[in-house]
Structures are given as C-alpha cells and as structure tokens.
Design a protein around this motif. Structure first.
Motif, PDB file in Angstrom:
ATOM      1  N   GLY A   1       0.812  -1.210   0.000  1.00 45.32           N
ATOM      2  CA  GLY A   1       0.000   0.000   0.000  1.00 45.32           C
ATOM      3  C   GLY A   1       0.841   1.253   0.000  1.00 45.32           C
ATOM      4  N   ARG A   2       0.155   2.381   0.048  1.00 42.92           N
ATOM      5  CA  ARG A   2       0.802   3.688   0.070  1.00 42.92           C
ATOM      6  C   ARG A   2       1.315   3.966   1.471  1.00 42.92           C
ATOM      7  N   LEU A   3       2.566   4.452   1.564  1.00 46.13           N
ATOM      8  CA  LEU A   3       3.198   4.789   2.836  1.00 46.13           C
ATOM      9  C   LEU A   3       3.176   6.308   2.991  1.00 46.13           C
ATOM     10  N   CYS A   4       2.509   6.785   4.031  1.00 44.18           N
ATOM     11  CA  CYS A   4       2.323   8.223   4.243  1.00 44.18           C
ATOM     12  C   CYS A   4       2.990   8.669   5.537  1.00 44.18           C
ATOM     13  N   GLY A   5       3.217   9.979   5.640  1.00 40.42           N
ATOM     14  CA  GLY A   5       3.702  10.550   6.883  1.00 40.42           C
ATOM     15  C   GLY A   5       5.171  10.896   6.893  1.00 40.42           C
ATOM     16  N   LYS A   6       5.930  10.401   5.932  1.00 36.85           N
ATOM     17  CA  LYS A   6       7.357  10.727   5.829  1.00 36.85           C
ATOM     18  C   LYS A   6       7.705  10.798   4.347  1.00 36.85           C
ATOM     19  N   PRO A   7       8.608  11.679   3.970  1.00 37.16           N
ATOM     20  CA  PRO A   7       8.970  11.768   2.556  1.00 37.16           C
ATOM     21  C   PRO A   7       9.672  10.496   2.061  1.00 37.16           C
ATOM     22  N   ARG A   8      10.409   9.850   2.959  1.00 34.49           N
ATOM     23  CA  ARG A   8      11.129   8.644   2.560  1.00 34.49           C
ATOM     24  C   ARG A   8      11.122   7.679   3.744  1.00 34.49           C
ATOM     25  N   PRO A   9      10.369   6.563   3.629  1.00 34.27           N
ATOM     26  CA  PRO A   9      10.355   5.595   4.719  1.00 34.27           C
ATOM     27  C   PRO A   9      11.685   4.845   4.801  1.00 34.27           C
TER      28      PRO A   9
ATOM     29  N   ILE B   1      13.336   0.791   5.829  1.00 35.21           N
ATOM     30  CA  ILE B   1      13.075  -0.605   6.139  1.00 35.21           C
ATOM     31  C   ILE B   1      13.059  -0.765   7.668  1.00 35.21           C
ATOM     32  N   GLY B   2      12.055  -1.472   8.185  1.00 33.21           N
ATOM     33  CA  GLY B   2      11.954  -1.713   9.619  1.00 33.21           C
ATOM     34  C   GLY B   2      11.178  -0.664  10.394  1.00 33.21           C
ATOM     35  N   GLU B   3      10.889   0.483   9.781  1.00 34.19           N
ATOM     36  CA  GLU B   3      10.103   1.499  10.482  1.00 34.19           C
ATOM     37  C   GLU B   3       8.678   1.000  10.685  1.00 34.19           C
ATOM     38  N   ARG B   4       8.058   1.510  11.747  1.00 36.40           N
ATOM     39  CA  ARG B   4       6.702   1.085  12.089  1.00 36.40           C
ATOM     40  C   ARG B   4       5.667   1.994  11.421  1.00 36.40           C
ATOM     41  N   TYR B   5       4.674   1.352  10.811  1.00 42.25           N
ATOM     42  CA  TYR B   5       3.576   2.038  10.144  1.00 42.25           C
ATOM     43  C   TYR B   5       2.260   1.409  10.580  1.00 42.25           C
ATOM     44  N   ALA B   6       1.227   2.244  10.699  1.00 47.80           N
ATOM     45  CA  ALA B   6      -0.109   1.778  11.081  1.00 47.80           C
ATOM     46  C   ALA B   6      -1.046   1.903   9.890  1.00 47.80           C
ATOM     47  N   VAL B   7      -1.902   0.922   9.716  1.00 50.52           N
ATOM     48  CA  VAL B   7      -2.873   0.953   8.627  1.00 50.52           C
ATOM     49  C   VAL B   7      -4.069   1.797   9.070  1.00 50.52           C
ATOM     50  N   ARG B   8      -4.533   2.649   8.156  1.00 52.94           N
ATOM     51  CA  ARG B   8      -5.649   3.552   8.431  1.00 52.94           C
ATOM     52  C   ARG B   8      -6.601   3.564   7.222  1.00 52.94           C
ATOM     53  N   PRO B   9      -7.909   3.767   7.474  1.00 56.96           N
ATOM     54  CA  PRO B   9      -8.857   3.900   6.357  1.00 56.96           C
ATOM     55  C   PRO B   9      -8.519   5.117   5.505  1.00 56.96           C
ATOM     56  N   ASP B  10      -8.803   5.019   4.219  1.00 55.87           N
ATOM     57  CA  ASP B  10      -8.550   6.125   3.296  1.00 55.87           C
ATOM     58  C   ASP B  10      -9.660   6.148   2.252  1.00 55.87           C
TER      59      ASP B  10
ATOM     60  N   ARG C   1      -9.756   7.490  -0.748  1.00 60.21           N
ATOM     61  CA  ARG C   1      -9.322   7.294  -2.135  1.00 60.21           C
ATOM     62  C   ARG C   1      -8.822   5.880  -2.414  1.00 60.21           C
ATOM     63  N   PHE C   2      -8.032   5.307  -1.484  1.00 56.52           N
ATOM     64  CA  PHE C   2      -7.383   4.024  -1.747  1.00 56.52           C
ATOM     65  C   PHE C   2      -7.958   2.859  -0.942  1.00 56.52           C
ATOM     66  N   GLY C   3      -8.840   3.128  -0.008  1.00 54.14           N
ATOM     67  CA  GLY C   3      -9.374   2.071   0.843  1.00 54.14           C
ATOM     68  C   GLY C   3      -8.606   1.970   2.148  1.00 54.14           C
ATOM     69  N   TYR C   4      -7.274   2.032   2.039  1.00 57.06           N
ATOM     70  CA  TYR C   4      -6.407   2.038   3.218  1.00 57.06           C
ATOM     71  C   TYR C   4      -5.049   2.617   2.818  1.00 57.06           C
ATOM     72  N   VAL C   5      -4.348   3.147   3.796  1.00 58.66           N
ATOM     73  CA  VAL C   5      -2.961   3.612   3.632  1.00 58.66           C
ATOM     74  C   VAL C   5      -2.216   3.244   4.911  1.00 58.66           C
ATOM     75  N   PHE C   6      -0.910   3.306   4.835  1.00 56.29           N
ATOM     76  CA  PHE C   6      -0.078   3.108   6.013  1.00 56.29           C
ATOM     77  C   PHE C   6       0.503   4.457   6.412  1.00 56.29           C
ATOM     78  N   VAL C   7       0.407   4.775   7.697  1.00 57.93           N
ATOM     79  CA  VAL C   7       0.877   6.050   8.234  1.00 57.93           C
ATOM     80  C   VAL C   7       2.011   5.796   9.215  1.00 57.93           C
ATOM     81  N   ALA C   8       3.087   6.577   9.083  1.00 57.03           N
ATOM     82  CA  ALA C   8       4.238   6.417   9.968  1.00 57.03           C
ATOM     83  C   ALA C   8       3.816   6.577  11.421  1.00 57.03           C
ATOM     84  N   VAL C   9       4.300   5.684  12.272  1.00 60.61           N
ATOM     85  CA  VAL C   9       4.014   5.742  13.706  1.00 60.61           C
ATOM     86  C   VAL C   9       5.095   6.585  14.351  1.00 60.61           C
ATOM     87  N   GLN C  10       4.668   7.632  15.057  1.00 60.80           N
ATOM     88  CA  GLN C  10       5.608   8.507  15.739  1.00 60.80           C
ATOM     89  C   GLN C  10       6.021   7.874  17.066  1.00 60.80           C
ATOM     90  N   HIS C  11       7.290   7.924  17.399  1.00 59.83           N
ATOM     91  CA  HIS C  11       7.776   7.315  18.641  1.00 59.83           C
ATOM     92  C   HIS C  11       7.609   8.251  19.795  1.00 59.83           C
TER      93      HIS C  11
END
Length: 117
Positions: free
Chosen positions: A86-94, A96-105, A107-117
C-alpha cells in the motif's frame, strides 16, 4: 470509492482491516475472501493488527504534468503474519523496519501512516 465484493474494514468503533484465516493451517490471506468464493468455507474473517514494519518500498515520481508529488509505495509486515502492499504516508522517505499503522482512506481504501515514537 468503488463498491467491493469483500469486506475491507470491520464495523467496530475502531475499524480494523480484515483478512481471511485458513481454518486448517492458520495462513492469512488479504484481502478477506468474499462469501461467494469457493474457498470461503475453509476460511474465517479476522481483523489484523494495525501496526507493522516496512519490509520493502519504492518512491514513485509521477510526471510533472500529473501535478502529483512523489509518494512511497511498499510492503508492510503485520503480525499474523500477513504482508500487505500500500501507500506509505507521513514521511517523505520511509526506511526498512520502520513502524507504520494501517488507516482507512477514502481514495485508496487504506494507507499506512508512519508511527511517531
């Protein structure tokens, strides 16, 4: 958003992305199988955990004529295990290994959003 023949999100107050779990082997399949599938009887619909880790990604640079900014697409490994693209949102460049949460969207049905620590 087009009407889907399978459920994408649970109807719980906190919606969860849905997958199908094989009753015999436990393997998860995403998206959840529609009731009309010949395999539906062998599977149960289950919610997947919302947070996972980036497995792989690429950054797409649309044509300047499109007016779209660059965006990232990638695979996220969610517990279960299930790997979802899916689409990775919240950072210009993800990364490998970073945590992302799936959220409803819308336009696309769902996207992944960067999890802030």
């Amino acid at each position: 958003m087009p009407e889907l023949s399978y459920p994408l999100w649970s109807s719980a107050p906190e919606p969860a992305l849905l997958a199908s779990r094989d009753r015999a082997g436990g393997e998860l399949v995403f998206p959840a199988l529609p009731p009309s599938s010949p395999l539906a009887d062998r599977h149960e619909t289950v919610a997947v955990d919302a947070v996972g880790e980036v497995y792989s990604y690429t950054v797409i640079h649309p044509s300047a004529k499109s007016g779209e900014a660059p965006y990232a697409l990638g695979y996220v490994d969610l517990p279960g295990p299930v790997r979802i693209f899916g689409r990775l949102c919240g950072k210009p460049r993800p990364a490998i290994g970073e945590r992302y949460a799936v959220r409803p969207d819308e336009r696309f049905g769902y996207v992944f959003v960067a999890v802030q620590h």
